[in-house]
Write an enzyme that holds these catalytic residues in place. Structure first.
Site, PDB file in Angstrom:
ATOM      1  CG  HIS A  74      31.373  17.158  26.540  1.00 36.38           C
ATOM      2  ND1 HIS A  74      32.318  18.126  25.968  1.00 36.38           N
ATOM      3  CD2 HIS A  74      32.062  16.037  26.208  1.00 36.38           C
ATOM      4  CE1 HIS A  74      33.381  17.653  25.453  1.00 36.38           C
ATOM      5  NE2 HIS A  74      33.151  16.114  25.446  1.00 36.38           N
ATOM      6  CG  HIS A  76      32.456  11.418  23.694  1.00 36.62           C
ATOM      7  ND1 HIS A  76      32.642  12.359  22.643  1.00 36.62           N
ATOM      8  CD2 HIS A  76      32.948  12.305  24.799  1.00 36.62           C
ATOM      9  CE1 HIS A  76      33.187  13.305  22.938  1.00 36.62           C
ATOM     10  NE2 HIS A  76      33.662  13.478  24.094  1.00 36.62           N
ATOM     11  CE  LYS A 198      34.843  18.143  20.963  1.00 38.35           C
ATOM     12  NZ  LYS A 198      34.661  16.850  21.473  1.00 38.35           N
ATOM     13  CG  HIS A 238      39.311  19.197  22.921  1.00 38.22           C
ATOM     14  ND1 HIS A 238      39.183  18.451  23.949  1.00 38.22           N
ATOM     15  CD2 HIS A 238      40.676  19.573  22.547  1.00 38.22           C
ATOM     16  CE1 HIS A 238      40.478  18.147  24.344  1.00 38.22           C
ATOM     17  NE2 HIS A 238      41.118  18.807  23.552  1.00 38.22           N
ATOM     18  CG  HIS A 258      37.594  20.007  27.987  1.00 38.69           C
ATOM     19  ND1 HIS A 258      36.713  18.902  28.512  1.00 38.69           N
ATOM     20  CD2 HIS A 258      37.952  19.583  26.929  1.00 38.69           C
ATOM     21  CE1 HIS A 258      36.436  18.063  27.468  1.00 38.69           C
ATOM     22  NE2 HIS A 258      37.037  18.433  26.425  1.00 38.69           N
ATOM     23  CG  ASP A 328      34.448  14.553  28.174  1.00 43.34           C
ATOM     24  OD1 ASP A 328      34.035  13.887  27.061  1.00 43.34           O
ATOM     25  OD2 ASP A 328      35.532  14.945  27.996  1.00 43.34           O
TER      26      ASP A 328
HETATM   27 ZN   LIG Z   1      34.756  14.923  25.022  1.00 49.51          ZN
END
Ligand SMILES: [Zn+2]
Length: 451
Positions: A74, A76, A198, A238, A258, A328
């Site tokens: 995970h 970005h 996603k 998510h 999460h 993340d």
């Molecule tokens: Zn994320």
């Protein structure tokens, strides 16, 4: 018999590594082991004395600990200094790409040879990595995160839908509403090169919606999962609130990101459906310890989700839910304490939450490719194998994350024993060597550079 007259490709380079301890990613460590890779594949793993004679004359690199290259499931590549949707969407794509050059190198330098990117410019910059312009990990990207109007990925601008779709710009987010648009959104991501889909099924800490708010209807979720699976892609959800977690599970999402407020019923369903949990503890703990980085409204939600997320993580481990490590991480700013290259901190969190060091390593290596498998492939676990009628399975899942014959030649050496002190995996300076695709990118005194 036809004689081949075409020129032969150059002989693949061969690498031989002798390791005091080889940790294969899945299964027990091997002492005094040797690994041989030819071209981009691993061709031998075993005890030093059992090496086949054809490899016996190779000069080897000697390392104390050898592991598969890590997977962060995970990340970005936003190329922006903030997670705020309006900052991400207003950052020009070229600027985001330029900033990401450093982020890619930092990721590889930390021992992460593969990442699953869940929204960002990863699918675009992956081409530069594959062409050799930039040093970076293998990137398996969702292209955008799909979100409903007023959902987690909506910057709440009137022209958001246009902004997200025009000219391949502002690709990190994409808005779709109703079954038809949701179906087309998944097809659009496939066309743009997605390796995973996603979606956001609840609000989030960094957006203006509520964590408990359920997003996308059952019909919308079902069509998106169905459409993704038709293309051989898994769906990552998510989610924070219980209703959105349950909806993601019902519709067949492969991974939960999460999943902060998962209760016992949610955890039991995660286990029953064999989904993977990606706790993203690194970014959540950073968010909690940096209130100044948030608006008071965002920080209120972060406090709520951070406590719950750790509780869920611990319970999920006890219940035997499959864990895949993901951080993340996604900001491009050298002045922030959370930046690309700190991905290894997730190993430390995994052990704090209850995994053994060996289990944590499996969660950050062998589990990685499983986060790209559709549920159908994951259940039979035959990725890469032909079915009895000879039709290969519809999957883009790489053979990666393990030191085994036939797997990608992605491996790293570590100076200290991670089974005694897992924190060594969070220190890029302890990652002494990085090989990706059979190529050496890092060795002592020569960190991965962006040039
Ligand atoms: Zn994320």
């Amino acid at each position: 018999m036809v004689q081949h007259t075409l020129p032969r490709p150059p002989a693949a380079s061969i690498i031989c590594v002798d390791a005091g301890v080889l940790i294969p990613g899945r299964g027990p460590p091997i002492r005094n082991a040797t690994l041989v890779a030819e071209g981009t594949r691993i061709v031998f793993v075993g005890k030093q004395g059992s090496i086949p004679s054809r490899y016996a004359q190779l000069e080897s690199t000697v390392v104390p600990f050898l592991l598969p290259g890590f997977w962060d499931c995970h990340v970005h590549f936003f190329g922006a200094p903030s997670f705020a949707t309006d900052i991400v969407t207003s950052t020009p794509a070229a600027l985001a790409g330029a900033r990401s050059a450093r982020d890619l190198a930092a990721t590889l330098n930390a021992g992460f040879t593969s990442v699953r990117e869940l929204g960002g410019y990863g699918a675009q910059i992956a081409e530069a990595v594959e062409e050799g312009w930039l040093a970076g990990p293998n990137i398996y990207s969702s292209v955008s995160m799909l979100s409903q109007t007023a959902g987690h990925g909506d910057a709440r601008e009137e022209d958001m839908a246009v902004l997200c779709s025009k000219m391949r710009q502002n690709m990190p987010f994409y808005i779709c509403d109703g079954v038809d648009e949701c179906q087309r959104a998944v097809r659009t991501m496939v066309r743009r090169g997605a390796s995973v889909i996603k979606i956001a099924t609840t609000g989030g800490g960094s957006s203006t919606d509520e964590l408990q708010a359920r997003q996308f209807s059952d019909a919308e979720l079902t069509i998106m999962v169905q459409e993704a699976e038709m293309a051989g892609l898994a769906v990552a959800a998510h989610c924070h609130g219980k209703e959105g977690i349950k909806a993601a599970l019902r519709s067949g999402c492969r991974t939960l990101e999460h999943a902060s407020f998962a209760d016992d019923a949610c955890i039991a369903l995660m286990k029953e459906k064999n989904v993977l949990f990606v706790p993203t503890r690194t970014a959540i703990s950073f968010a909690l310890s940096h209130p100044q980085a948030w608006t008071p409204e965002n920080y209120r939600k972060i406090v709520q989700l951070a406590k719950a997320n750790l509780r869920t993580y611990t319970k999920a481990i006890k219940a035997g839910v499959g864990i895949a490590l993901g951080t993340d991480i996604g900001l491009s700013a050298t002045t922030l304490p959370l930046h690309h290259g700190m991905n290894g901190k997730e190993f430390v969190w995994a052990v704090k939450a209850g995994l053994t060091p060996l289990e944590a390593i499996e969660a950050g290596t062998a589990r990685g490719p499983e986060s790209l498998m559709t549920n159908a492939i994951a259940h039979v676990n035959t990725a890469g194998d032909e079915s009895s009628d000879g039709e290969p399975p519809l999957t883009k899942v790489p053979k990666s994350g393990q030191l085994n014959v036939g797997f990608d030649a992605d491996f790293i050496a570590v100076s200290d024993d991670p089974l005694i002190n897992i924190a060594v995996l969070a220190q890029p300076e302890k990652i002494t060597h990085v090989w990706k695709g059979g190529k050496l990118y890092k060795e002592p005194g020569k960190p991965v550079s962006i040039l």
